[in-house]
Design an enzyme around this catalytic site. Structure first.
Site, PDB file in Angstrom:
ATOM      1  N   ARG A  72       0.813  -1.233   0.000  1.00 48.55           N
ATOM      2  CA  ARG A  72       0.000   0.000   0.000  1.00 48.55           C
ATOM      3  C   ARG A  72       0.841   1.275   0.000  1.00 48.55           C
ATOM      4  NH1 ARG A  72      -3.035  -3.020   3.703  1.00 48.55           N
ATOM      5  NH2 ARG A  72      -4.874  -3.908   2.696  1.00 48.55           N
TER       6      ARG A  72
ATOM      7  N   LYS B 220       4.295  11.744 -11.037  1.00 50.45           N
ATOM      8  CA  LYS B 220       3.418  10.939 -11.905  1.00 50.45           C
ATOM      9  C   LYS B 220       4.121   9.613 -12.177  1.00 50.45           C
ATOM     10  CE  LYS B 220       0.843  14.385 -14.568  1.00 50.45           C
ATOM     11  NZ  LYS B 220       0.558  14.872 -15.936  1.00 50.45           N
TER      12      LYS B 220
ATOM     13  N   GLU C 287      12.536  18.810 -24.081  1.00 53.76           N
ATOM     14  CA  GLU C 287      11.785  19.148 -22.859  1.00 53.76           C
ATOM     15  C   GLU C 287      12.464  20.306 -22.111  1.00 53.76           C
ATOM     16  OE1 GLU C 287       8.877  17.696 -22.291  1.00 53.76           O
ATOM     17  OE2 GLU C 287       8.951  15.637 -23.062  1.00 53.76           O
TER      18      GLU C 287
ATOM     19  N   LYS D 221       9.639  23.069 -13.232  1.00 52.98           N
ATOM     20  CA  LYS D 221       8.667  21.990 -13.019  1.00 52.98           C
ATOM     21  C   LYS D 221       8.244  21.942 -11.557  1.00 52.98           C
ATOM     22  CE  LYS D 221       7.073  17.457 -13.984  1.00 52.98           C
ATOM     23  NZ  LYS D 221       7.142  16.238 -14.777  1.00 52.98           N
TER      24      LYS D 221
ATOM     25  N   GLU E 197      -2.718  18.444 -11.508  1.00 54.58           N
ATOM     26  CA  GLU E 197      -3.074  18.931 -12.841  1.00 54.58           C
ATOM     27  C   GLU E 197      -4.553  19.266 -12.986  1.00 54.58           C
ATOM     28  OE1 GLU E 197      -0.870  17.082 -16.037  1.00 54.58           O
ATOM     29  OE2 GLU E 197      -2.395  17.698 -17.464  1.00 54.58           O
TER      30      GLU E 197
ATOM     31  N   ARG F  51      -0.679  23.045 -14.251  1.00 54.86           N
ATOM     32  CA  ARG F  51       0.277  21.991 -14.606  1.00 54.86           C
ATOM     33  C   ARG F  51       0.100  21.584 -16.073  1.00 54.86           C
ATOM     34  NH1 ARG F  51       2.235  16.637 -11.047  1.00 54.86           N
ATOM     35  NH2 ARG F  51       3.679  15.887 -12.619  1.00 54.86           N
TER      36      ARG F  51
ATOM     37  N   ASN G  58       2.259  20.583 -20.776  1.00 61.60           N
ATOM     38  CA  ASN G  58       1.928  19.784 -21.965  1.00 61.60           C
ATOM     39  C   ASN G  58       2.093  20.561 -23.264  1.00 61.60           C
ATOM     40  OD1 ASN G  58       1.255  17.666 -20.291  1.00 61.60           O
ATOM     41  ND2 ASN G  58      -0.893  18.256 -20.160  1.00 61.60           N
TER      42      ASN G  58
ATOM     43  N   HIS H 297       2.441  18.801 -26.533  1.00 66.80           N
ATOM     44  CA  HIS H 297       2.164  17.387 -26.287  1.00 66.80           C
ATOM     45  C   HIS H 297       0.886  16.879 -26.944  1.00 66.80           C
ATOM     46  CE1 HIS H 297       5.607  17.579 -23.670  1.00 66.80           C
ATOM     47  NE2 HIS H 297       5.466  16.318 -23.304  1.00 66.80           N
TER      48      HIS H 297
ATOM     49  N   HIS I 117       1.849  13.923 -29.084  1.00 66.70           N
ATOM     50  CA  HIS I 117       1.368  12.566 -28.788  1.00 66.70           C
ATOM     51  C   HIS I 117       0.730  11.932 -30.019  1.00 66.70           C
ATOM     52  CE1 HIS I 117       1.147  13.144 -24.152  1.00 66.70           C
ATOM     53  NE2 HIS I 117       2.301  12.634 -24.526  1.00 66.70           N
TER      54      HIS I 117
ATOM     55  N   HIS J 140       9.921  10.202 -28.051  1.00 64.03           N
ATOM     56  CA  HIS J 140       8.991  11.145 -27.424  1.00 64.03           C
ATOM     57  C   HIS J 140       9.445  12.596 -27.592  1.00 64.03           C
ATOM     58  CE1 HIS J 140       6.163  12.851 -24.552  1.00 64.03           C
ATOM     59  NE2 HIS J 140       7.185  13.443 -23.960  1.00 64.03           N
TER      60      HIS J 140
END
Ligand SMILES: NC(=O)c1ccc[n+]([C@@H]2O[C@H](COP(=O)([O-])OP(=O)(O)OC[C@H]3O[C@@H](n4cnc5c(N)ncnc54)[C@H](O)[C@@H]3O)[C@@H](O)[C@H]2O)c1
Ligand SMILES: [Zn+2]
Length: 377
Positions: free
Chosen positions: A129, A151, A193, A234, A244, A248, A252, A255, A259, A273
């Site tokens: 947990r 994340k 990035e 960041k 987010e 936040r 992106n 992105h 993507h 990426h």
């Protein structure tokens, strides 16, 4: 930002999240201090290293040595590449941590790029947990982006990063010397990035990158500075909007377009990426210029800089080509919910002036992409 650059002391950036705050320690050679830094956080614990085969070959012995007297569980080594962010590998990592009797209070240590960080972070989030974990990022992308912010995820058959948790690390140790062995193409992809932070909200940083990027690639103090500025940007964004719900999303930038290109190329070596994000940021700026939001000269500066470092800047450069506009619009629709024909995009008023636009007409994106697909470099 323009403080004198000198080799020496590590740079420490704090991610301010109350009881879950943590430091990002950045510098050439800081890996050697890993054990001391962990000992400050807690004593009498064991550490379980999770890494991939490539990174382990380069850095597992040095990392184990850096732990000093801290007890180490058997390392868990997974194959390199995105395919390790899968249920079977995730299961293996979780079972190995349980078998090694990693208990609450012990630490998982993610030694690798974004794949290992996301995978080990998610395993840490669920085993018993929730175990605490430390990130030792070994790619530029991981040092400036994925190791910070909590994340964690693996991929579903339905898409990337669909299974995961927000789970912040307790420490990030980013040794910029580890990037010396990173293949040039991976380094460039991560650099997209870095440039992103300048484009979002720091025009002075972008201008500094235009002048100093060669030093970042060469590995001098400019590299540490670039990693630190990126992490600071960041960290501040994450501290203000951890989950987010608002700003936040600015991270992106590039992105939504990116993507779609990445998915169209099958998340493969055809387009990494960061390469997809370079194309995506160029699209975001060209689209902003087309709407007369941003000066065309700024869009041109973005393209010029990304081309200078060797990133792709035209859709025609994607190996194997991209599918037609219908397919790309499908992919954009999968990434972002289309609400009554409208999409949310991160656009810009200029370099350093990104903002969220929640109501972009899908039809406008479509005609823009048609033009882009027709362009030749
Ligand atoms: N969690 C987040 O916020 C976040 C943000 C961005 C990206 N990501 C995720 O990150 C992943 C991509 O990460 P990545 O670009 O770091 O890729 P990666 O982890 O696959 O690493 C790229 C390649 O470089 C090798 N490598 C790593 N470090 C090395 C080193 N120092 N020397 C030599 N080789 C080295 C790896 O073995 C791998 O083959 C994606 O899965 C993406 O979804 C997560
Ligand atoms: Zn990204």
């Amino acid at each position: 930002m323009t403080a004198p650059l000198r080799a020496g002391d590590p740079i420490v950036v704090n991610v301010a999240l109350g009881a879950r705050s943590y430091d990002i320690v950045i510098g050439r050679g800081v890996l050697a201090s890993l054990g001391q830094r962990i000992a400050v956080l807690r004593t009498g614990i064991r550490v379980a290293i999770v890494s991939d085969e490539t990174v382990a070959r380069h850095y597992l012995p040095a990392t184990q040595a850096a732990l000093g007297g801290i007890g180490a569980a058997a390392p868990v080594i997974v194959p390199p590449g995105e395919s390790s962010k899968s249920f079977p590998v995730f299961e293996r990592v979780c079972e190995a941590l349980i078998e090694a009797r990693v208990e609450r209070g012990d630490l998982v240590l993610a030694l690798g790029g974004g794949v290992v960080g996301d995978l080990a972070g998610f395993a840490a989030a669920v085993v018993r947990r929730g175990l605490d974990y430390v990130q030792v990022p070994t790619t530029l992308l991981a040092q400036v982006d994925s190791s910070v912010g909590g994340k964690t995820a693996i991929d579903s058959h339905h898409g990337k990063n669909l299974l995961g948790a927000f789970h912040q690390p307790v420490l990030v140790v980013a040794d910029t010397a580890l990037l010396d062995t990173l293949p040039a193409r991976e380094f460039r992809a991560g650099y997209a990035e870095v440039a992103k932070y300048g484009l979002i909200s720091d025009a002075a940083f972008f201008a500094w990158l235009e002048t100093n990027w060669r030093e970042i690639f060469a590995g001098g103090p400019a590299r540490e500075h670039a990693v630190a500025v990126s992490c600071r940007a960041k960290a501040q964004t994450v501290a203000r909007d951890e989950r987010e719900t608002g700003e936040r999303a600015l991270l992106n930038l590039g992105h939504t377009f990116g993507h779609a290109f990445e998915a169209a190329a099958g998340f493969s070596d055809r387009l990494l990426h960061g390469e997809a994000i370079a194309l995506g940021m160029i699209c975001a700026f060209d689209f902003s210029a087309r709407r007369a939001l941003a000066p065309a000269a700024d869009a041109e500066r973005v393209r010029h800089h990304l081309a200078a470092v060797g990133l792709p800047t035209h859709l025609s450069q994607v190996a194997g080509g991209l599918p037609d506009v219908d397919r790309l619009m499908d992919l954009i629709g999968q990434d972002k919910k289309v609400k009554r024909g409208k999409l949310t995009f991160i656009l810009a008023r200029g370099i350093g002036g990104a903002f969220i636009v929640p109501d972009v007409e899908a039809a406008e994106v479509r005609s823009f992409l048609e033009e882009k697909l027709a362009e030749r470099c």
